[in-house]
Motif scaffolding. Structure first.
Motif, PDB file in Angstrom:
ATOM      1  N   GLY A  10       0.858  -1.508   0.020  1.00 16.18           N
ATOM      2  CA  GLY A  10      -0.239   0.074  -0.038  1.00 16.18           C
ATOM      3  C   GLY A  10       0.857   1.387  -0.017  1.00 16.18           C
ATOM      4  N   SER A  11       0.700   2.133   0.965  1.00 18.76           N
ATOM      5  CA  SER A  11       0.896   3.344   1.028  1.00 18.76           C
ATOM      6  C   SER A  11       2.693   3.579   1.397  1.00 18.76           C
ATOM      7  CB  SER A  11       0.564   4.314   2.240  1.00 18.76           C
ATOM      8  OG  SER A  11       0.498   3.860   3.384  1.00 18.76           O
ATOM      9  N   THR A  14       4.571   4.972  -1.761  1.00 25.13           N
ATOM     10  CA  THR A  14       4.176   6.100  -1.935  1.00 25.13           C
ATOM     11  C   THR A  14       5.474   6.946  -2.455  1.00 25.13           C
ATOM     12  OG1 THR A  14       2.440   6.435  -0.729  1.00 25.13           O
ATOM     13  CG2 THR A  14       3.308   8.530  -1.224  1.00 25.13           C
ATOM     14  N   SER A  47      -2.191   6.409  -6.584  1.00 25.71           N
ATOM     15  CA  SER A  47      -2.486   6.685  -5.353  1.00 25.71           C
ATOM     16  C   SER A  47      -3.873   5.710  -4.711  1.00 25.71           C
ATOM     17  CB  SER A  47      -3.173   8.167  -5.018  1.00 25.71           C
ATOM     18  OG  SER A  47      -1.988   8.872  -5.114  1.00 25.71           O
ATOM     19  N   ALA A  50      -2.425   2.405  -3.726  1.00 24.28           N
ATOM     20  CA  ALA A  50      -1.865   2.461  -2.362  1.00 24.28           C
ATOM     21  C   ALA A  50      -2.757   2.526  -1.235  1.00 24.28           C
ATOM     22  CB  ALA A  50      -0.809   3.845  -2.399  1.00 24.28           C
ATOM     23  N   LYS A  51      -4.147   3.072  -1.516  1.00 26.79           N
ATOM     24  CA  LYS A  51      -5.147   2.996  -0.514  1.00 26.79           C
ATOM     25  C   LYS A  51      -6.060   1.807  -0.581  1.00 26.79           C
ATOM     26  CE  LYS A  51      -5.563   8.142  -1.344  1.00 26.79           C
ATOM     27  NZ  LYS A  51      -6.532   9.346  -1.903  1.00 26.79           N
TER      28      LYS A  51
END
Length: 197
Positions: A10-11, A14, A47, A50-51
């Protein structure tokens, strides 16, 4: 070559989004995608992944440069375009882990990195207790004007990894081809592997 394969959930991925957006836009310009990338769209797309609960980014990193990425996420959290053919066929998206893409710079191909990308995403699917892994591939006509003379489809590679083509499971995604001025829908069909066998 100091290449490493690293998985991020996930994040956690980033910090790499700028690199990943450029990589997707570069690799997807080639046949069969012919995708005219948009940096803003790429950031939004990444994004969203990632969420997503349970998503994974498998990165190929040479030194400090990201040279490839493969993504995956539980299908239950995917778009209607992805889930619709499965629901219509009576298949439960909650049993599937969906592979978003696998992109790698040309000079790094043929060295087993693609296999590592599949292994990393399949491992995440198994950690989540999902039985099936699946992805979809764009379909282009054999006489497409941008098809390179030496183009070799990846069907044999996917089959060797244990995936079976399901042409009855079809969807479409919309993007702008390199030669076009407007977006248009592109047909795709799915491949599936039963991870329990």
């Amino acid at each position: 070559m100091t290449l490493t394969i690293q998985s991020y959930s996930g994040s956690d991925a980033t910090p790499f989004f700028g690199d990943l957006a450029r990589l997707r836009s570069t690799v997807f310009r080639a046949f069969p995608y012919l995708y005219e990338g948009n940096p803003d769209y790429e950031q939004t797309y990444l994004s969203t992944y990632a969420k997503s609960e349970g998503s994974v980014f498998v990165l190929a990193i040479d030194g400090n440069q990201v040279v490839g990425v493969a993504t995956g996420t539980p299908m239950a959290g995917e778009t209607e375009e992805v889930k619709r053919p499965f629901l219509a066929a009576g298949l439960d998206p909650k049993q599937f882990f969906y592979f978003g893409e696998s992109v790698l710079l040309p000079q790094y191909r043929g060295q087993g990195i693609g296999v590592k990308f599949f292994e990393g995403r399949e491992a995440q699917a198994k950690r989540l207790g999902l039985r099936y892994a699946t992805f979809c591939a764009v379909e282009r006509p054999a006489d497409h004007p941008r098809r390179p003379a030496d183009y070799v489809p990846l069907d044999a590679f996917w089959a060797k990894r244990g995936y079976t083509h399901h042409p009855e499971l079809r969807t479409s995604f919309t993007w702008r081809d390199l030669d076009d001025t407007v977006e248009s829908p592109k047909p795709l069909s799915f491949w599936i592997r039963d991870l329990s066998t």
